[in-house]
Design an enzyme around this catalytic site. Structure first.
Site, PDB file in Angstrom:
ATOM      1  N   ASP A  52     -26.521  -7.556 -28.824  1.00 40.32           N
ATOM      2  CA  ASP A  52     -25.976  -7.717 -27.479  1.00 40.32           C
ATOM      3  C   ASP A  52     -27.146  -7.828 -26.509  1.00 40.32           C
ATOM      4  O   ASP A  52     -27.982  -6.924 -26.429  1.00 40.32           O
ATOM      5  CB  ASP A  52     -25.112  -6.479 -27.162  1.00 40.32           C
ATOM      6  CG  ASP A  52     -24.489  -6.558 -25.778  1.00 40.32           C
ATOM      7  OD1 ASP A  52     -24.562  -7.631 -25.142  1.00 40.32           O
ATOM      8  OD2 ASP A  52     -23.943  -5.529 -25.336  1.00 40.32           O
ATOM      9  N   ASP A 144     -23.435 -13.844 -25.041  1.00 38.34           N
ATOM     10  CA  ASP A 144     -24.640 -13.031 -25.280  1.00 38.34           C
ATOM     11  C   ASP A 144     -24.453 -11.972 -26.364  1.00 38.34           C
ATOM     12  O   ASP A 144     -25.184 -11.011 -26.432  1.00 38.34           O
ATOM     13  CB  ASP A 144     -25.100 -12.380 -23.968  1.00 38.34           C
ATOM     14  CG  ASP A 144     -24.229 -11.209 -23.565  1.00 38.34           C
ATOM     15  OD1 ASP A 144     -23.012 -11.268 -23.806  1.00 38.34           O
ATOM     16  OD2 ASP A 144     -24.768 -10.237 -23.017  1.00 38.34           O
ATOM     17  N   GLU A 145     -23.435 -12.141 -27.198  1.00 37.25           N
ATOM     18  CA  GLU A 145     -23.200 -11.160 -28.270  1.00 37.25           C
ATOM     19  C   GLU A 145     -22.930 -11.873 -29.583  1.00 37.25           C
ATOM     20  O   GLU A 145     -22.272 -12.915 -29.597  1.00 37.25           O
ATOM     21  CB  GLU A 145     -21.932 -10.345 -27.975  1.00 37.25           C
ATOM     22  CG  GLU A 145     -22.105  -9.231 -26.996  1.00 37.25           C
ATOM     23  CD  GLU A 145     -20.784  -8.502 -26.766  1.00 37.25           C
ATOM     24  OE1 GLU A 145     -20.238  -7.931 -27.738  1.00 37.25           O
ATOM     25  OE2 GLU A 145     -20.299  -8.522 -25.631  1.00 37.25           O
TER      26      GLU A 145
HETATM   27 MG   LIG Z   1     -24.679  -8.034 -22.955  1.00 37.39          MG
END
Ligand SMILES: [Mg+2]
Length: 462
Positions: A52, A144-145
């Site tokens: 993350d 973003d993960e």
């Molecule tokens: Mg994040």
């Protein structure tokens, strides 16, 4: 990725201290007493990683503009609401979702930037590509993960699972100039808990034998999949921690929270239920695009241009996934957040916006009222079906349809090669001056360039 800090935060024995996120001398963990026996004795029957990125949007901005490093930075200027806050801004109490005027009052020195999603998704793609050097099993969970399955990769990299993850985090940091946090465990739920445990630039390995120690310090609301309703129900039954939840019999978890609860129960015990799914998502039932503009506008042409731009993007996505739509709906949100919408069936399912334009125009004309300030436009296409195996309907004008198909394919090809919206509908090009206020500098320049050279417009009849 700061390896030194991570190592400092490890306990003396090599185990992680789950009782505190602050580096400190490790207190004795009450092994196998207060928390009962381990839930799993095998350390890594499989190795699932959750990665993350830390404050992703602002980290990208700080990576590209080094003079912003160390400053409280936020993105979201174009909407007037904070989309992402850097860790420096978070330290001052500024969070995602709060209005900009409020944040500026708290911190007058706040650096406010417009969101540049094109650049963020480029960074996102590069980040996922770095991950794919370590395993082909990468599930892009959000911009973003990601979840990674690195089971069996120890031999290939001649290192432990933890070292593989550390190397990956260091690569991302060195190549993209942003930090990410990661959790390593034996199920997706546990890996996700791990990546949240230490942020930013944190790494939490959570081997099977330590799960019970970690869960004893995990409040129910931290568990992935537990919403406020599930948490209050479990609390009513006297549960406080995730360990309390997995210590209850499976049937009871099932009775209280049904199938999702049972799955979480297994996941938290380290029995992986949710597999890492590396295939790209290809099936959609609907595609929605929306655009909010600041300030709200009463300009008919502007509102229509914004709406058409949404429709262009929605149809482009449908074509990317080889889908065509049967139904289109549009909605306009007024300045008082009241939203009105209308829907129309298309005469035939299509993936070409040109075919849908008459419907969009007539829906808009029925919905729009003069002198009303609008702030957001929405387009949803639905009734999606496979576009590859098409059967010509009996009365369709086949030549016309084929012309439209070829024209659309050519436009897609040009836009792929020369950049998004090199060719677009004229009605979405005519965005008046004031909407450019909140655009990132790069996009603003592109738009001005287009205007200066007066982009040619074609009148295409098909
Ligand atoms: Mg994040």
């Amino acid at each position: 990725m700061n390896d030194k800090t991570t190592n400092e935060r490890q306990s003396f024995s090599g185990r992680t201290d789950f009782t505190s996120a602050i580096p400190c001398a490790r207190p004795e963990l009450p092994l196998n007493t207060k928390h009962g026996p381990p839930l799993s004795i095998s350390s890594f029957p499989q190795a699932i990683v959750h990665v993350d990125a830390d404050a992703f949007f602002t980290s990208v901005e700080q990576s590209l503009k080094p003079h912003l490093r160390g400053l409280p930075v936020v993105t979201g200027q174009e909407r007037g609401i904070i989309a992402c806050a850097s860790y420096e801004a978070k330290a001052l109490g500024i969070k995602r979702g709060i209005p900009l005027w409020e944040a500026r009052k708290t911190c007058p020195a706040l650096v406010v930037l417009p969101s540049d999603y094109e650049t963020y998704s480029l960074f996102s793609k590069r980040m996922f590509n770095i991950m794919r050097r370590y395993t082909p099993a990468v599930e892009e969970y959000s911009i973003d993960e990601a979840f990674l399955d690195i089971t069996g990769m120890r031999r290939m990299f001649r290192s432990s699972y933890s070292d593989i993850v550390r190397k990956l985090l260091a690569d991302v940091n060195a190549e993209l100039g942003i930090t990410v946090s990661a959790g390593l465990s034996i199920s997706k739920s546990l890996a996700k808990l791990g990546s949240k445990f230490r942020k930013p630039a944190g790494f939490t390995p959570l081997p099977g034998r330590d799960i019970h120690l970690f869960l004893a310090n995990t409040p129910l609301e931290k568990v992935w999949g537990f919403g406020p309703n599930s948490v209050s129900l479990l609390e009513k039954h006297g549960l406080k921690t995730a360990l309390d939840f997995v210590r209850m019999p499976e049937e009871r978890a099932d009775r209280l929270l049904h199938k999702p609860g049972r799955e979480i129960w297994h996941e938290l015990r380290g029995n992986s239920i949710w597999k890492v799914c590396a295939e790209e998502k290809t099936s959609y039932t609907t595609i929605t695009r929306s655009r909010t503009f600041t300030p709200a506008s009463t300009d008919r042409h502007l509102v229509y241009a914004e709406l058409v731009k949404n429709a262009e993007q929605a149809f482009a996505k449908a074509r990317r996934y080889k889908l065509r739509a049967k139904t289109i709906s549009i909605a306009l949100r007024k300045n008082d957040f009241h939203t009105i919408g209308l829907e129309a069936k298309l005469s035939r399912a299509t993936s070409a916006i040109i075919e849908a334009m008459p419907s969009i125009k007539s829906l808009f004309d029925r919905l729009y009222s003069e002198q009303t300030p609008y702030r957001t436009t929405f387009v949803t296409i639905s009734g999606l079906m496979d576009d590859t195996s098409r059967q010509m309907e009996l009365f369709d004008q086949n030549v016309k349809i084929e012309n439209i198909r070829q024209l659309t394919a050519t436009i897609d090809m040009i836009n792929d090669r020369f950049g998004k919206r090199s060719i677009c509908l004229a009605s979405s090009l005519q965005l008046p001056e004031n909407t450019r206020a909140g655009y990132p500098a790069r996009i603003k320049e592109e738009k001005i360039r287009k205007l200066r050279f007066s982009i040619p417009t074609l009148n295409i009849k098909v």
